[in-house]
Enzyme design. Structure first.
Site, PDB file in Angstrom:
ATOM      1  N   LYS A 207      -4.122  -9.220  -1.550  1.00 44.67           N
ATOM      2  CA  LYS A 207      -5.121  -8.891  -0.524  1.00 44.67           C
ATOM      3  C   LYS A 207      -6.434  -8.497  -1.204  1.00 44.67           C
ATOM      4  O   LYS A 207      -7.496  -9.007  -0.891  1.00 44.67           O
ATOM      5  CB  LYS A 207      -4.619  -7.762   0.369  1.00 44.67           C
ATOM      6  CG  LYS A 207      -5.637  -7.328   1.414  1.00 44.67           C
ATOM      7  CD  LYS A 207      -5.126  -6.203   2.299  1.00 44.67           C
ATOM      8  CE  LYS A 207      -6.242  -5.743   3.231  1.00 44.67           C
ATOM      9  NZ  LYS A 207      -5.851  -4.619   4.110  1.00 44.67           N
ATOM     10  N   GLU A 213      -1.220  -6.103 -12.006  1.00 43.07           N
ATOM     11  CA  GLU A 213       0.004  -6.857 -12.297  1.00 43.07           C
ATOM     12  C   GLU A 213      -0.157  -8.326 -11.900  1.00 43.07           C
ATOM     13  O   GLU A 213       0.177  -9.240 -12.651  1.00 43.07           O
ATOM     14  CB  GLU A 213       1.194  -6.256 -11.537  1.00 43.07           C
ATOM     15  CG  GLU A 213       1.564  -4.845 -11.951  1.00 43.07           C
ATOM     16  CD  GLU A 213       0.910  -3.785 -11.079  1.00 43.07           C
ATOM     17  OE1 GLU A 213       1.530  -2.725 -10.870  1.00 43.07           O
ATOM     18  OE2 GLU A 213      -0.218  -4.019 -10.600  1.00 43.07           O
ATOM     19  N   GLY A 271      -1.384  -4.740   3.745  1.00 42.77           N
ATOM     20  CA  GLY A 271      -0.537  -5.494   2.823  1.00 42.77           C
ATOM     21  C   GLY A 271       0.916  -5.516   3.260  1.00 42.77           C
ATOM     22  O   GLY A 271       1.557  -6.558   3.333  1.00 42.77           O
ATOM     23  N   ARG A 272       1.446  -4.365   3.608  1.00 48.15           N
ATOM     24  CA  ARG A 272       2.858  -4.274   3.958  1.00 48.15           C
ATOM     25  C   ARG A 272       3.147  -4.829   5.354  1.00 48.15           C
ATOM     26  O   ARG A 272       4.279  -4.818   5.814  1.00 48.15           O
ATOM     27  CB  ARG A 272       3.345  -2.831   3.829  1.00 48.15           C
ATOM     28  CG  ARG A 272       2.519  -1.827   4.596  1.00 48.15           C
ATOM     29  CD  ARG A 272       2.887  -0.394   4.248  1.00 48.15           C
ATOM     30  NE  ARG A 272       1.998   0.540   4.922  1.00 48.15           N
ATOM     31  CZ  ARG A 272       0.809   0.910   4.434  1.00 48.15           C
ATOM     32  NH1 ARG A 272       0.370   0.402   3.286  1.00 48.15           N
ATOM     33  NH2 ARG A 272       0.054   1.784   5.092  1.00 48.15           N
ATOM     34  N   GLU A 357       5.329   3.715   2.496  1.00 43.39           N
ATOM     35  CA  GLU A 357       3.886   3.608   2.249  1.00 43.39           C
ATOM     36  C   GLU A 357       3.103   3.884   3.535  1.00 43.39           C
ATOM     37  O   GLU A 357       1.936   4.283   3.492  1.00 43.39           O
ATOM     38  CB  GLU A 357       3.528   2.217   1.701  1.00 43.39           C
ATOM     39  CG  GLU A 357       2.243   2.209   0.878  1.00 43.39           C
ATOM     40  CD  GLU A 357       1.981   0.868   0.216  1.00 43.39           C
ATOM     41  OE1 GLU A 357       2.166   0.757  -1.016  1.00 43.39           O
ATOM     42  OE2 GLU A 357       1.610  -0.090   0.927  1.00 43.39           O
ATOM     43  N   HIS A 388      31.692   0.517  -1.570  1.00 39.63           N
ATOM     44  CA  HIS A 388      32.367   0.755  -2.848  1.00 39.63           C
ATOM     45  C   HIS A 388      31.415   1.389  -3.851  1.00 39.63           C
ATOM     46  O   HIS A 388      31.681   1.382  -5.053  1.00 39.63           O
ATOM     47  CB  HIS A 388      32.918  -0.580  -3.367  1.00 39.63           C
ATOM     48  CG  HIS A 388      33.737  -1.283  -2.342  1.00 39.63           C
ATOM     49  ND1 HIS A 388      35.064  -1.005  -2.111  1.00 39.63           N
ATOM     50  CD2 HIS A 388      33.384  -2.208  -1.400  1.00 39.63           C
ATOM     51  CE1 HIS A 388      35.508  -1.751  -1.113  1.00 39.63           C
ATOM     52  NE2 HIS A 388      34.512  -2.482  -0.657  1.00 39.63           N
ATOM     53  N   LYS A 516      -2.549   4.536 -10.676  1.00 38.61           N
ATOM     54  CA  LYS A 516      -3.157   3.337 -11.273  1.00 38.61           C
ATOM     55  C   LYS A 516      -4.390   3.727 -12.099  1.00 38.61           C
ATOM     56  O   LYS A 516      -4.607   3.221 -13.205  1.00 38.61           O
ATOM     57  CB  LYS A 516      -3.574   2.361 -10.173  1.00 38.61           C
ATOM     58  CG  LYS A 516      -2.455   1.812  -9.300  1.00 38.61           C
ATOM     59  CD  LYS A 516      -3.037   0.884  -8.241  1.00 38.61           C
ATOM     60  CE  LYS A 516      -2.113   0.604  -7.094  1.00 38.61           C
ATOM     61  NZ  LYS A 516      -2.759  -0.192  -6.013  1.00 38.61           N
TER      62      LYS A 516
HETATM   63  O1  F6P Z   1      -0.435  -0.297  -4.658  1.00 41.97           O
HETATM   64  C1  F6P Z   1      -0.009  -0.476  -3.383  1.00 41.97           C
HETATM   65  C2  F6P Z   1      -0.576  -1.742  -2.792  1.00 41.97           C
HETATM   66  O2  F6P Z   1      -1.928  -1.621  -2.575  1.00 41.97           O
HETATM   67  C3  F6P Z   1       0.150  -2.127  -1.538  1.00 41.97           C
HETATM   68  O3  F6P Z   1      -0.326  -1.495  -0.407  1.00 41.97           O
HETATM   69  C4  F6P Z   1      -0.052  -3.610  -1.532  1.00 41.97           C
HETATM   70  O4  F6P Z   1       0.840  -4.252  -0.702  1.00 41.97           O
HETATM   71  C5  F6P Z   1       0.154  -3.941  -2.999  1.00 41.97           C
HETATM   72  O5  F6P Z   1      -0.380  -2.830  -3.701  1.00 41.97           O
HETATM   73  C6  F6P Z   1      -0.472  -5.203  -3.479  1.00 41.97           C
HETATM   74  O6  F6P Z   1      -1.838  -5.212  -3.225  1.00 41.97           O
HETATM   75  P1  F6P Z   1      -2.670  -6.591  -3.224  1.00 41.97           P
HETATM   76  O7  F6P Z   1      -2.081  -7.458  -2.185  1.00 41.97           O
HETATM   77  O8  F6P Z   1      -4.079  -6.169  -2.937  1.00 41.97           O
HETATM   78  O9  F6P Z   1      -2.529  -7.189  -4.590  1.00 41.97           O
END
Ligand code: F6P
Length: 553
Positions: A207, A213, A271-272, A357, A388, A516
């Protein structure tokens, strides 16, 4: 927005909570043959939701519905679905529901109807899928695309990964989908080892298009592919093997993705909550546009229910109220998500982000610290494996864990016997958790085994299960995109209702940034060597030790 403890109905609710002391669910069932009928509903002949094994009576729900009215839950539902700026700290609507709008409807944001754009994106995704499925879209060497690698994390990974896994049995032939999220180089290696470079399409999903990452993985994947296809023109390789999905399209093109290969979504999609947007591209490529439309349709049906049903008949509202009752009155702090369905194995992880979140918040919309618990710790695992592993604690631990049991009635495979056994455990576990086994029942059972009286009395305390362990059963009729869409939307709306009751903002996540930021201060010192005095002694000691071990390697 008042704090929940300041609500006029709160003291009565607390008092009612005290009245639950010593009440046994099993007695409520024995005393009231109508209990199940009154405490379950079936949605669209597709999803049965049973909360009769939750510690609630009609009176409890009356108290909770009073709270819901006092907190203006109907108004809050209206504000969400109408695109008002419910995400006050980011000053945005939270309009994931617009992503599943029906063609021809209109939803305005700041006077602009956003549905045409939503439809255009859905068409663009369908076109991409058709071009790839037909072989019209080939890689730089002319080979058909057989592998799709989604590079994303959090909401740009968990949603599409959960759906693709859940419906893998309905995937289009000849396409495999992979999800690369972790910055751990082994994840990159493992995914790249699975794919044929000339036949792989990478989706860079972010987003913000600023997530470390995702951008690091995308750069490494691009470098790898350019090496693998070194015989092809680099620009052509990127054009045919990389697409991006983002609310920050400028950053995506700056990264080097062709503008025509960038799919956009708006910042009013959290995002979520974004699997319904272009973030769902892996779903469309893997399952087809029709399946994606069905997923959206199931969620839309739940949106319509959420927006129109009376509070007492409104499933997300009822589950949200029971969540707050368990959490804030009865003091249960965790919530287990237990899918008795191997394909739904990623649902707990998906809902962990969706719930924690959204509701892991300590202040109200106005910034006032809360004096009551908010979001629960959400965890879970697939049934029957959990039986289990961690079910011992669910049955005999000192912590009471409200749990959602989720299964599918119609067997999604050709092993009816396996499905009968699975469902037998599914139905049995919620009953066993509710009823428990008292000392008399344990004693009788031990005596039946022919143990001597002394041994029996020694074992009875270890065999007693207190019961009264709350659960909600969510029984899906069948395994298909529509049902899954409805189920996920039910959870989204339940999470929102809880935030409305707590007076918190379900749509921001400021708390994720500090870690972060700290990582970006640490990183240079892992590259250039530790600099004493910048961090605490523990952090510096750990870094120093890691660097020394690396040097010695
Ligand atoms: O660090 C949390 C977050 O911002 C989430 O809310 C989001 O889904 C995820 O990282 C990934 O963010 P992006 O889609 O901006 O890479």
């Amino acid at each position: 927005m008042a704090r929940i403890t300041e609500r006029a109905s709160w003291p009565a609710l607390q008092e009612h909570g005290r009245e639950w002391e010593g009440v046994r669910l099993r007695d409520l069932f024995e005393a009231d043959p109508d209990r199940f009928r009154r405490h379950h509903r079936t949605f669209a002949d597709a999803l049965l939701v049973d909360w009769s094994k939750q510690p609630v009576t009609d009176r409890t729900l009356d108290h909770l519905l009073t709270l819901a009215r006092e907190a203006d839950v109907p108004g809050a539902i209206r504000r969400l679905l109408d695109g008002e700026r419910v995400n006050v700290t980011e000053d945005r609507p939270a309009l994931h529901t617009a992503l599943r709008a029906a063609p021809g409807t209109s939803i305005e944001v700041d006077g602009e109807d956003v549905v045409p754009e939503v439809m255009a994106t859905r068409r663009r995704m369908a076109e991409m899928a058709a071009a790839i499925h037909s072989g019209e879209w080939t890689g730089a060497t002319g080979r058909p695309i057989r592998h799709v690698v989604n590079i994303g994390i959090g909401g740009s990974d968990l949603g599409p990964a959960m759906v693709c896994r859940a419906l893998a049995d309905q995937a289009k032939p000849g396409i495999r989908v992979h999800f690369l999220s972790n910055i751990d180089g082994r994840h990159l290696e493992a995914v790249l080892a699975e794919v044929e470079p000339a036949e792989t399409l990478f989706i860079v999903a972010s987003k913000s298009f600023g997530t470390q990452e995702t951008l690091t993985n995308a750069r490494s994947a691009r470098t790898w592919l350019l090496e693998q296809l070194s015989g092809s023109d680099a620009t052509e390789v990127v054009r045919r093997h990389f697409v991006a999905v983002s609310a920050n399209t400028a950053a995506a093109t700056e990264f080097g993705i062709d503008a025509e290969n960038v799919l956009a979504f708006r910042d009013w999609v959290g995002g979520r909550y974004s699997l319904w947007s272009a973030i769902g591209l892996p779903i469309v490529l893997y399952l087809g546009a029709e399946a994606f439309e069905d997923l959206l349709a199931g969620a839309r049906a739940m949106d319509e229910h959420f927006g129109s049903a009376e509070l007492a008949e409104n499933l997300p509202v009822i589950l949200g109220l029971i969540g707050v009752w368990n959490n804030d009155i009865l003091g249960q702090e965790t919530h287990a998500i237990l899918p008795y369905d191997e394909a739904l194995g990623l649902l707990p992880a998906y809902l962990q982000q969706g719930d924690m979140e959204s509701n892991g918040k300590r202040v109200t919309l106005e910034g006032v610290p809360v004096d009551y618990p908010t979001g629960m710790v959400v965890w879970g695992g697939s049934g029957t494996n959990g039986q289990h592993a961690f079910f011992q604690l669910l049955h005999q631990g000192t912590r009471i864990v409200p749990a959602d049991f989720i299964a599918v009635a119609e067997p999604p495979h050709d092993h009816p016997e396996h499905h009968r056994v699975l469902l037998s455990h599914f139905f049995a576990q919620t009953r066993a958790l509710m009823r428990g086994k008292d000392a008399d029942e344990a004693r009788a059972e031990l005596q039946e085994k022919g143990l001597d009286a002394e041994r029996v009395e020694a074992l009875v305390p270890h065999q007693v299960l207190e019961g009264n362990r709350p659960s909600t059963t969510l029984l899906l009729r069948r395994h298909d995109p529509w049902n899954l869409g409805a189920l996920v939307a039910l959870y989204e709306h339940r999470i929102y209702v809880e935030s409305v009751l707590w007076g918190t903002n379900a749509f921001d996540q400021w708390g994720v940034e500090f870690g972060k930021q700290t990582a970006s201060r640490v990183l240079p010192h892992l590259e250039a060597g530790a600099a004493p005095g910048l961090f605490d002694t523990s952090t510096e000691g750990l870094m120093e030790r890691a660097l020394r071990w690396q040097e010695a390697d």
